[in-house]
Write an enzyme that holds these catalytic residues in place. Structure first.
Site, PDB file in Angstrom:
ATOM      1  N   TYR A 158      36.074  42.550  33.613  1.00  8.93           N
ATOM      2  CA  TYR A 158      36.349  41.816  34.842  1.00  8.93           C
ATOM      3  C   TYR A 158      35.250  40.786  35.043  1.00  8.93           C
ATOM      4  CZ  TYR A 158      36.758  40.849  39.883  1.00  8.93           C
ATOM      5  OH  TYR A 158      36.890  40.240  41.107  1.00  8.93           O
ATOM      6  N   ASP A 253      29.002  37.662  30.090  1.00  9.61           N
ATOM      7  CA  ASP A 253      29.023  37.836  31.544  1.00  9.61           C
ATOM      8  C   ASP A 253      28.050  38.973  31.881  1.00  9.61           C
ATOM      9  OD1 ASP A 253      31.605  38.629  34.021  1.00  9.61           O
ATOM     10  OD2 ASP A 253      29.426  38.585  34.116  1.00  9.61           O
ATOM     11  N   LYS A 281      24.517  39.207  41.349  1.00 11.71           N
ATOM     12  CA  LYS A 281      24.114  40.507  41.896  1.00 11.71           C
ATOM     13  C   LYS A 281      22.590  40.626  42.087  1.00 11.71           C
ATOM     14  CE  LYS A 281      28.279  42.707  40.121  1.00 11.71           C
ATOM     15  NZ  LYS A 281      29.042  43.257  41.249  1.00 11.71           N
TER      16      LYS A 281
HETATM   17  P1  KE4 Z   1      31.376  38.361  42.410  1.00 15.08           P
HETATM   18  O1  KE4 Z   1      32.213  37.121  42.511  1.00 15.08           O
HETATM   19  O2  KE4 Z   1      32.048  39.567  43.046  1.00 15.08           O
HETATM   20  O3  KE4 Z   1      29.938  38.151  42.915  1.00 15.08           O
HETATM   21  O4  KE4 Z   1      31.142  38.716  40.861  1.00 15.08           O
HETATM   22  C1  KE4 Z   1      32.295  38.879  40.069  1.00 15.08           C
HETATM   23  C2  KE4 Z   1      31.906  39.671  38.832  1.00 15.08           C
HETATM   24  C3  KE4 Z   1      31.692  38.992  37.651  1.00 15.08           C
HETATM   25  N1  KE4 Z   1      31.341  39.652  36.527  1.00 15.08           N
HETATM   26  C4  KE4 Z   1      31.165  40.992  36.544  1.00 15.08           C
HETATM   27  C5  KE4 Z   1      30.764  41.685  35.277  1.00 15.08           C
HETATM   28  C6  KE4 Z   1      31.360  41.728  37.736  1.00 15.08           C
HETATM   29  O5  KE4 Z   1      31.172  43.067  37.723  1.00 15.08           O
HETATM   30  C7  KE4 Z   1      31.738  41.064  38.906  1.00 15.08           C
HETATM   31  C8  KE4 Z   1      31.991  41.795  40.215  1.00 15.08           C
HETATM   32  N2  KE4 Z   1      31.919  43.201  40.163  1.00 15.08           N
HETATM   33  C9  KE4 Z   1      32.692  43.935  41.140  1.00 15.08           C
HETATM   34  C10 KE4 Z   1      32.490  45.422  40.902  1.00 15.08           C
HETATM   35  N3  KE4 Z   1      33.152  45.879  39.777  1.00 15.08           N
HETATM   36  C11 KE4 Z   1      32.320  43.532  42.541  1.00 15.08           C
HETATM   37  C12 KE4 Z   1      32.871  44.444  43.610  1.00 15.08           C
HETATM   38  C13 KE4 Z   1      33.999  43.805  44.353  1.00 15.08           C
HETATM   39  O6  KE4 Z   1      34.819  43.104  43.728  1.00 15.08           O
HETATM   40  O7  KE4 Z   1      34.059  44.035  45.569  1.00 15.08           O
END
Ligand code: KE4
Length: 441
Positions: A158, A253, A281
Site C-alpha cells: 500500500y 516506499d 510518518k
Molecule cells: P499517508 O498518506 O497515510 O501519510 O501515507 C500513505 C502510506 C504510504 N506508504 C506506506 C508504506 C504506508 O504505510 C502509508 C500509510 N500507512 C497506513 C497504515 N497502513 C496509514 C493509516 C491510515 O491509512 O489511516
C-alpha cells in the site's frame, strides 16, 4: 454554514466530555463512516472505535477513562512513544514564531540535509505533506523523466491513496491492472502491472515482456500493509539488477520503514539501493510530513527547474519540520534500534511459545520494532498467503487484548509498532497478557 447553524452547535466542552459511544454516533452524521481514515473505524475487527483524549509514552488515554498500551503508535510516527518532550518543545518554540510562512525557512534546509545524510541513495529531496503525496510524486517524476507510462507494483503493498497505485492484479498473472477503488479510470489502471511479492520468476517474465515500457517499479521493500511480509533474501537484489538492466527507476516506499528500522530504513538494513525513496510518518514526528528524493539528475526535473510539476501550500511547514527534526535528532543522538529489536523479539517469542504449547497455528514475522500475527501454519510470503490466514482468530485476539488494555491495529492486515517508551513495564505487561490471551483463545 450560516451563523445561525453555528449557534446551534453544542459548546466545545460537549465534545471533550462525551463518551466514545456518543462521539462516534455524532461523528457518523458529520464524517463518512465517522472517521477521517477508514482503518480507524474497526470494520475489519468489528465493534466501534474508542476516542482518545490524550496520549503519553506507550499509552493512549481514552475519553472513557481507559488507559491502553498502544501498538499502533499512530501508524508509525510515534517511534519515541507519544508526546516526547523534545518534540513537543520544538513545536511550541516554532509556533511562537508563526504557524506557516509560505516562504522558504531555515528549518527546511536543515531537514533536507539531515534526510540526505540518513538516506545516501538520495542526493536531493523535496518535502510534502503525506506519504501519499510522496509516492504520488515519485510516480509522476519517474514517468516525466523516462517518458514511459507503465509501472509495476506488488499485491499487498500500500502506497497511500494514489490513483495509479490503488490497483489490483489483473485476472491473469501478467495481465494489466484494474481499479481497486471506484473513481479510477480503467485506462489509468491498465498502466499498472500488479505482481505477487517474492515471486522472482514472474518478475523476470514481466521485465521480459514490458521492460522497455516501464517507467518505474514501486514497492515497500518490507511490505507492512498486508501484515508484515519479509522479502526473500534474493528478491530485492534481483529486482535491483532487473531495473538497472532495463533502465527502470526503482522506487522504495519507505514511508513506514524509513527511520523505523534504521535511519536509512530498509535500504540501509538490506543493502539494496533504490533510485528514489518516499518517506513519511516518523520524519514528521506526528505532524503531517512526507518527502521524496533521489539522484539530483532525476530530482532536478521537478518544477521550478524542470517540467514535472509538484507543489504544496504547507510543504515544509515550520511546525511540522520542527517536529520532524526533533524526532530524527532523537534517533541520531540515542539510536533505539537494538532496544526496539530486542522488544520485538521478546513479544514474537512469547507469542510463538504460547501458540506452540496450545497447538495453535501462528506466524509472527518480526523485524526491529515491527511485528504482526498471522494465524496460519505456514510462513507468509505474499498477499495470497496472508489472506489465507485465519482472520477470525485475529479478531478474537484483538478484542481480548483490548479488554486487557492493549491496543493492536484494528485489522489483521496491518503491522504492530513498538516505541522506545514501551521499554520496561509496558512491554513486560504485554508479554504476560499476550501469553494468557493465546492460552485462552
Ligand atoms: P499517508 O498518506 O497515510 O501519510 O501515507 C500513505 C502510506 C504510504 N506508504 C506506506 C508504506 C504506508 O504505510 C502509508 C500509510 N500507512 C497506513 C497504515 N497502513 C496509514 C493509516 C491510515 O491509512 O489511516
Amino acid at each position: 454554514m450560516p451563523l445561525s447553524r453555528f449557534s446551534r452547535l453544542p459548546d466545545s466542552r460537549f465534545y471533550h466530555e462525551a463518551s466514545s459511544t456518543e462521539l462516534f454516533a455524532r461523528a457518523g452524521k458529520a464524517i463518512p463512516g465517522g472517521v477521517n481514515s477508514p482503518v480507524r473505524a474497526f470494520r475489519s475487527v468489528g465493534g466501534s472505535p474508542f476516542f482518545v483524549r490524550r496520549a503519553e509514552g506507550a499509552y493512549l488515554h481514552t475519553v472513557d477513562g481507559r488507559t491502553l498500551i498502544d501498538y499502533v503508535c499512530t501508524w508509525g510516527p510515534a517511534i519515541h512513544g507519544h508526546r516526547p518532550d523534545s518534540v513537543v518543545a520544538a513545536v511550541k518554540a516554532a509556533a511562537e514564531k508563526g504557524l506557516s510562512f509560505g516562504t522558504p525557512h531555515p528549518g527546511e534546509v536543515e531537514m533536507a540535509e539531515r534526510l540526505l545524510a540518513a538516506v545516501p541513495s538520495m542526493s536531493k529531496v523535496r518535502l510534502c505533506n503525506s506519504g501519499t503525496e510522496a509516492t504520488m510524486s515519485t510516480i509522476r517524476l519517474a514517468r516525466g523523466v523516462s517518458g514511459r507510462n507503465r509501472i509495476i507494483k506488488f499485491a499487498g503493498c500500500y502506497h497511500g491513496h494514489v490513483d495509479s497505485l490503488l490497483i489490483k492484479a489483473g485476472s491473469g498473472a501478467l495481465t494489466l491492472g484494474s481499479p481497486d477503488s471506484a473513481g479510477i479510470p480503467p485506462g489509468l489502471a491498465r498502466e499498472t502491472l500488479v505482481l505477487p511479492f517474492n515471486n522472482l520468476s514472474l518478475l523476470e517474465e514481466a521485465f521480459g515482456r514490458f521492460g522497455d515500457e516501464l517507467a518505474a517499479v514501486i514497492l515497500e521493500p518490507i511490505p507492512a500493509n498486508a501484515g508484515l511480509i519479509l522479502p526473500d533474501p534474493d528478491f530485492l537484489p534481483a529486482l535491483r539488477r532487473l531495473c538497472s538492466d532495463h533502465r527502470v527507476i526503482l522506487i522504495f516506499d519507505e514511508v513506514m520503514t524509513g527511520f523505523r528500522l534504521a535511519p536509512g530504513g530498509a535500504q540501509e538494513l538490506l543493502g539494496v539501493r533504490p533510485d528514489m525513496s518516499a518517506l513519511g510518518k516518523i520524519i514528521g514526528g506526528g505532524l503531517p510530513v512526507g518527502a521524496f528524493g533521489g539522484e539530483a539528475s532525476t530530482m532536478d526535473h521537478l518544477a521550478p527547474l524542470g517540467n514535472v510539476y509538484q507543489a504544496g501550500t504547507l510543504s515544509g511547514n515550520p511546525l511540522a519540520v520542527a517536529a520532524g527534526l526533533a524526532s530524527i535528532k532523537l534517533l541520531a543522538d540515542d539510536p533505539p534500534y537494538d532496544r526496539l529489536d530486542a522488544m520485538g523479539r521478546l513479544l514474537a517469542s512469547t507469542l510463538l511459545d504460547a501458540a506452540r504449547r496450545k497447538g495453535l497455528p501462528l506466524q509472527v514475522p518480526q523485524i526491529g520494532s515491527m511485528f504482526c500475527l498471522f494465524f496460519t501454519d505456514r510462513p507468509v510470503r505474499n498477499l495470497e498467503d496472508a489472506t489465507a490466514s485465519t482472520t477470525e482468530l485475529y479478531k478474537k485476539f484483538f478484542h481480548a487484548c483490548l479488554g486487557h488494555g492493549i491496543y493492536l491495529p484494528p485489522s489483521p492486515f496491518e503491522t504492530c509498532f513498538i516505541s522506545s517508551a514501551h521499554e520496561g513495564e509496558p512491554i513486560e505487561q504485554t508479554a504476560e497478557i499476550f501469553a494468557s490471551v493465546i492460552r485462552a483463545l
